[in-house]
Design an enzyme around this catalytic site. Sequence first.
Site, PDB file in Angstrom:
ATOM      1  N   ASP A   1     -55.263  73.137  26.029  1.00 32.36           N
ATOM      2  CA  ASP A   1     -55.247  71.802  24.272  1.00 32.36           C
ATOM      3  C   ASP A   1     -54.295  71.104  24.797  1.00 32.36           C
ATOM      4  OD1 ASP A   1     -55.592  73.197  21.749  1.00 32.36           O
ATOM      5  OD2 ASP A   1     -53.537  73.312  20.990  1.00 32.36           O
TER       6      ASP A   1
ATOM      7  N   GLU B   1     -58.940  68.816  25.661  1.00 30.11           N
ATOM      8  CA  GLU B   1     -58.193  68.283  25.208  1.00 30.11           C
ATOM      9  C   GLU B   1     -57.721  67.151  24.377  1.00 30.11           C
ATOM     10  OE1 GLU B   1     -58.397  69.537  19.892  1.00 30.11           O
ATOM     11  OE2 GLU B   1     -56.252  69.676  21.433  1.00 30.11           O
TER      12      GLU B   1
HETATM   13  C1  GLC Z   1     -55.655  72.302  19.051  1.00 34.19           C
HETATM   14  C2  GLC Z   1     -56.717  73.002  19.352  1.00 34.19           C
HETATM   15  C3  GLC Z   1     -56.389  73.651  17.471  1.00 34.19           C
HETATM   16  C4  GLC Z   1     -54.945  73.527  17.054  1.00 34.19           C
HETATM   17  C5  GLC Z   1     -53.755  72.573  17.603  1.00 34.19           C
HETATM   18  C6  GLC Z   1     -52.727  72.983  17.661  1.00 34.19           C
HETATM   19  O1  GLC Z   1     -56.052  71.082  18.494  1.00 34.19           O
HETATM   20  O2  GLC Z   1     -58.160  72.865  19.410  1.00 34.19           O
HETATM   21  O3  GLC Z   1     -57.345  74.478  16.712  1.00 34.19           O
HETATM   22  O4  GLC Z   1     -54.881  74.250  15.880  1.00 34.19           O
HETATM   23  O5  GLC Z   1     -54.555  72.007  18.750  1.00 34.19           O
HETATM   24  O6  GLC Z   1     -52.363  73.556  18.957  1.00 34.19           O
END
Ligand code: GLC
Length: 551
Positions: free
Chosen positions: A212, A270
């Site tokens: 994440d 991500e």
């Molecule tokens: C990422 C997740 C999202 C979350 C954010 C904070 O972007 O995919 O859902 O709100 O991180 O953890």
Amino acid sequence: MTAPHTPSAWWRSAVVYQVYPRSFADGNGDGIGDIAGLRARLPYLADLGIDALWINPWYPSPMKDAGYDVADYRAIEPLFGTLAEAEALLHEAHALGLKVLLDIVPNHCSDQHVWFQQALRAAPGSPERDRFVFRPGKGVNGDTPPNDWVSEFGGPAWTRTTNADGQPGDWYLRIFAPEQPDFNWDNPDVLAEFETTLRFWFDRGVDGFRIDVAHGLVKAAGLPDVGPRSLPAHEDAHHPHWDLPGVHAIYRAWRKIADSYADPRIFVAEAWVHPGDRLARYVRNDELHTAFNFDYLVAPWRAEQLRASITGTLAAHAQVGAPATWVLSNHDVAREVSRYARPQTAAPLRWLDDLLSQPADFALGLQRARAASLLMLALPGGAYIYQGEELGLPEVEDLPDAVLQDPMFAQTGRKSRGRDGCRVPIPWEGAQPHFGFSPPTSAPPWLPQPAAWAALSVSAQSGVAGSTLSLYRQALQLRRSDIGLGGYGLQWLPSPEGTLVFSRGSGFVCMVNVSAEPLALPAGAKVLLNSGALDAQGRVPADTAVWLQTE
Ligand code: GLC
């Protein structure tokens, strides 16, 4: 020793299905999806023809950001089940030939995490506080945040604490919700803690992690103001808290841990960074294995932009020998049926808020989404499917205010509708909500499902020729066969403006018509699969894709 990006490794061309556990299937009847529900539906996933699942955070959490506020990284949220159930799930998935990826959230934790609670009780300057980012405020009384950083969810990125004597104290950094304090990755405790967590799950057979906010962990020394900037944050190579070079050392260390297992484990990042060569740095040979390609996700349904995204991505990844990772949607963006239902201007479409003011043609959106899925699944590299994508689910755009739970809604003063519209529970069967999401007599689903989803349920589409579910099943089955979708080569073939035509392997051709003019098939081509009907002359109409076997 680092295992190189082995050419034959499973993850290089895997199709991974994203399970958003609170909305996938509810086993215990409380209206919230759980591990029991997921276990019962594993045969559906195996039958779909995917290689792996990625499960969004299932750890104990106060759910201020749907589980991305983790209170304990090495346990299971009771709403979802128990550690024993999680282990059973891993075992059952493996028995069905499915790998399992979890979601690790290293940028921040929950304010209920034991470390943060200790930090709040400890004095300024203490080792407990150094695991997070505490700073005195500015101004005479320290009542101005330490810098100008803003939260991704709206408002300032800082929250002020209260001292034991009731007086206002230091501020802590939290790039997301106030209940999500950012870790200080310069602190060795933080590094050690996450390494322990990786091993905890790897030892239980977890095959990898989605990371994440992988581009956010490291902050610029001195926490300088962002100030006025000409570029959007994800394109800004000098931003003080996104994509700093220091993140790469962390991932090199993580890679060593993943490679230390006899059956090496994998990562997917991500990382909302642009352009492709910055993303490619995350997937160098001794770093992460894969990284989501979000340029492609937000690209409008326009041939030239899709082609540029594909070409740029493949070139950037080729520099480092890594496969591309294609994705059309996830739990953070408006579903593609609804994005493609809107007029496709050059501007990227990401949030529901980008769509609401635009006229919509949902039949067209679905037609384009089906074509987009055949395009994505024909590209070299890996692909992710977000639950419900295989059913052609649209975004739920009219959820009432009272049910919205995404912190974006409250933190923007109700200006943003947030991301709940893509998180509505899956319709499995039956004529009315909850559509088999829960056992027969259960609490209503945590977000209401539209009545029209009866026609989109898994049972309504199963075995129905031409349904979106059948299209995905056939595409995934063909992808696993010997039609030529292994390997990494892609060759563009000459084609009219507004179309994308390429070959893979020997004789496989994908044709995608994004223009208004029908597109003729090459002579002698055999149609393997088409996202929509061909016209009376056997040509590919607008917003349609075909897979062909040619001479
Ligand atoms: C990422 C997740 C999202 C979350 C954010 C904070 O972007 O995919 O859902 O709100 O991180 O953890």
